[in-house]
Design an enzyme around this catalytic site. Structure first.
Site, mmCIF file in Angstrom:
data_model
loop_
_atom_site.group_PDB
_atom_site.id
_atom_site.type_symbol
_atom_site.label_atom_id
_atom_site.label_comp_id
_atom_site.label_asym_id
_atom_site.label_seq_id
_atom_site.Cartn_x
_atom_site.Cartn_y
_atom_site.Cartn_z
ATOM 1 N N HIS A 90 0.831 -1.207 0.000
ATOM 2 C CA HIS A 90 0.000 0.000 0.000
ATOM 3 C C HIS A 90 0.859 1.249 0.000
ATOM 4 C CE1 HIS A 90 -3.154 -2.844 1.717
ATOM 5 N NE2 HIS A 90 -3.605 -2.454 0.533
ATOM 6 N N CYS A 191 17.675 -6.113 44.608
ATOM 7 C CA CYS A 191 17.352 -7.452 44.155
ATOM 8 C C CYS A 191 16.637 -7.298 42.824
ATOM 9 C CB CYS A 191 16.440 -8.133 45.172
ATOM 10 S SG CYS A 191 15.626 -9.606 44.535
ATOM 11 N N CYS A 194 12.719 -8.738 42.838
ATOM 12 C CA CYS A 194 11.593 -8.069 43.503
ATOM 13 C C CYS A 194 11.817 -6.567 43.636
ATOM 14 C CB CYS A 194 11.329 -8.687 44.875
ATOM 15 S SG CYS A 194 12.575 -8.320 46.115
ATOM 16 N N CYS A 244 7.814 -6.654 92.652
ATOM 17 C CA CYS A 244 8.947 -7.404 93.175
ATOM 18 C C CYS A 244 10.124 -7.378 92.228
ATOM 19 C CB CYS A 244 8.529 -8.847 93.430
ATOM 20 S SG CYS A 244 9.896 -9.852 94.019
ATOM 21 N N CYS A 259 19.592 -5.263 88.617
ATOM 22 C CA CYS A 259 20.906 -5.347 87.989
ATOM 23 C C CYS A 259 20.955 -6.376 86.873
ATOM 24 C CB CYS A 259 21.982 -5.658 89.029
ATOM 25 S SG CYS A 259 21.808 -7.313 89.710
HETATM 26 ZN ZN LIG Z 1 -1.343 -2.077 3.805
HETATM 27 ZN ZN LIG Z 2 14.041 -10.054 46.004
HETATM 28 ZN ZN LIG Z 3 8.980 -8.898 96.051
HETATM 29 ZN ZN LIG Z 4 20.806 -6.924 91.777
#
Ligand SMILES: [Zn+2]
Ligand SMILES: [Zn+2]
Ligand SMILES: [Zn+2]
Ligand SMILES: [Zn+2]
Ligand SMILES: [Zn+2]
Ligand SMILES: [Zn+2]
Ligand SMILES: [Zn+2]
Length: 495
Positions: A90, A191, A194, A244, A259
């Site tokens: 064409h 990476c 991902c 306590c 402690c």
């Molecule tokens: Zn064509």
């Molecule tokens: Zn990955």
């Molecule tokens: Zn105690």
């Molecule tokens: Zn202690």
């Protein structure tokens, strides 16, 4: 890159660029796959599958004698030099073609612009599109090439945009394996599969679950760090029960809340200052319900993951101080001139520290209930976990040793001591590299490799680190600032 693929297919199949492109889009730019289909099924079948119709060029050759022809679209008589003919035969005036192309490009159909003739499905020759459009609209011709390039990336699983924010504008291509880690020329490492930060030896799924978990648990973990103390024997966090200060861990160990030191069960009554309740409850020992155990397990791995990530960040600052140390050593009058051991050692430290920190979330999932519960018995799991942890601990202790040597002020040392440090750093670097290899070998073969029901791919370990990826270039001759590769391709194209 895109150009190379196109040229290869054009050459192999003896087809023009737009047909090569259609074929490649169908095979997601996997040239090897395309060749395999070609060999197996033959050209005709392959073209049919990809939807490429090589319309037999009906001979509409323009009689040489004519100086003008009539364009069927605008019904104008135009000079022969101002018309273009497509593969299908064409032929229309350049003006009508150009308008047609501009409409199609603006509609976002650059990938497959079809012929203007009624019911003709032939795809227009890209070279003609480029040539005609660039005459009138150079910027649109650029857009055309950009569209083609973007489709190359979108359709190609081996090519991706760099995920850097703000976006550096680069697309990267990998060879052979999409499960790898790459570095862009902008410096970002990620990476490839991902597009999140490089996370090997975690698989992408593990990493996705882990980052979600860290977000979800962060409040709980903060609460626990404020309200609990680690048991001096088993290191599990122990919650304080009332006022306590003598607390007891589920492992049976009692310790002083103030402690943190281990204590005998009875001796402390009078020894703990400001003790107010005067009562110590023995119960609650069996209250370690599943959820708590699960959380503690997560915290164990998270603490170590976090500790190594923090070390990595601190060691990153070493880059500057190390330059200074090397400079100091170089200015000294010494028989040593080669200080590559310093930078190599530092590099080994960075590389292995990252691997070590990601090995904790890996272990969390590998030996936990979330992913592989049905993959192994409790006994198998224990054996595998021991095997893995042996290697992980070896790696960890050697990394800590290397870290200490690298942080030493060795630029102030005597010649003899520098030689000693150098030897230690070189030896440790080799040991660590081998331990990393061994750990990956264990992960790839004994752990992930032996899974029956699930498939987890990880980026392989490379001694030399994450590789710089290739940047594919925008093809087409109209693109300004084309690089050498592309120039070469164009030259071949014209030849
Ligand atoms: Zn064509
Ligand atoms: Zn990955
Ligand atoms: Zn105690
Ligand atoms: Zn202690
Ligand atoms: Zn016309
Ligand atoms: Zn980048
Ligand atoms: Zn304990």
């Amino acid at each position: 890159m895109q150009r190379e693929d196109l040229l290869r297919v054009m050459d192999l199949m003896s087809v023009r660029e737009h047909h090569a492109r259609t074929l490649l889009i169908h095979y997601r730019w996997d040239v090897e796959k395309l060749i395999a289909v070609y060999v197996e099924k033959g050209k005709a079948c392959m073209f049919a599958e990809a939807g490429v119709t090589l319309v037999g060029a009906v001979d509409h050759d323009l009689p040489e004698s004519l100086s003008t022809v009539m364009c069927d679209i605008c019904i104008d008589d135009v000079p022969v030099s101002d018309v273009s003919k497509m593969d299908c035969g064409h032929c229309f005036c350049n003006d009508c073609w150009t308008k047609h192309f501009i409409v199609k490009i603006n509609e976002g159909q650059s990938k497959q612009i079809r012929c203007m003739a009624h019911k003709c499905i032939a795809i227009c020759d890209e070279a003609v599109v480029r040539k005609l459009v660039s005459k009138r609209h150079p910027d649109l011709a650029d857009k055309f090439d950009r569209f083609l390039f973007e489709s190359y990336i979108e359709d190609n699983k081996m090519v991706k945009w760099c995920p850097s924010i703000p976006h550096c504008g680069n697309a990267l291509r990998v060879e052979n394996d999409e499960f790898c880690e790459v570095e862009c020329s902008c410096g970002s490492q990620f990476c490839f599969s991902c597009l999140s930060e490089a996370h090997s030896p975690c698989s992408c799924l593990m990493w996705k679950l882990w980052t979600k978990k860290c977000r979800d648990e962060s409040e709980t973990v903060n609460w626990i760090t404020v309200h609990t103390k680690p048991c001096p024997r088993c290191h599990k966090p122990v919650e304080k029960n009332g006022g306590c200060n003598l607390v007891s861990c589920i492992c049976g160990q009692a310790f002083c809340w103030l402690c943190g030191g281990a204590t005998d069960r009875d001796h402390t009554w009078s020894n703990i200052a400001n003790h107010s309740c005067g009562r110590y409850k023995e119960d609650g020992k069996k209250k370690a319900e599943h959820a708590k155990k699960y959380l503690y397990r997560y915290m164990h791995y998270h603490n170590r993951y976090k500790a190594h990530t923090d070390s990595f960040q601190q060691e990153s600052r070493l880059r500057e101080t190390i330059k200074e140390k090397v400079l100091n050593l170089e200015t000294r009058d010494s028989k040593f001139r080669d200080f590559s051991w310093v930078t190599n050692g530092l590099y080994r430290l960075f590389r292995s520290r990252r691997i070590l920190s990601y090995s904790y979330p890996f272990a969390f999932y590998m030996f936990g209930d979330d992913l592989f519960n049905n993959e192994m018995t409790a006994k198998e799991r224990q054996i595998k976990q021991n095997l893995f942890e042996d290697q992980q601990q070896q790696l960890e202790s050697n990394i800590e040793k290397l870290s200490i040597f690298i942080e030493e002020p060795f630029d102030t040392y005597s010649e003899e001591e520098v030689i000693q440090t150098r030897m230690q750093v070189i030896n440790l670097s080799v040991i660590i590299d081998n331990l990393c290899k061994k750990m990956y070998d264990c992960i790839e073969n004994d752990l992930l490799g032996s899974l029956q029901f699930s498939r987890h791919n990880i980026a392989p370990y490379l001694s030399k680190g994450i590789e710089r990826a290739v940047e594919p270039t925008i093809g087409g001759s109209t693109k300004a600032g084309c690089n050498n590769n592309c120039q070469e391709a164009d030259d071949q194209d014209n030849a």
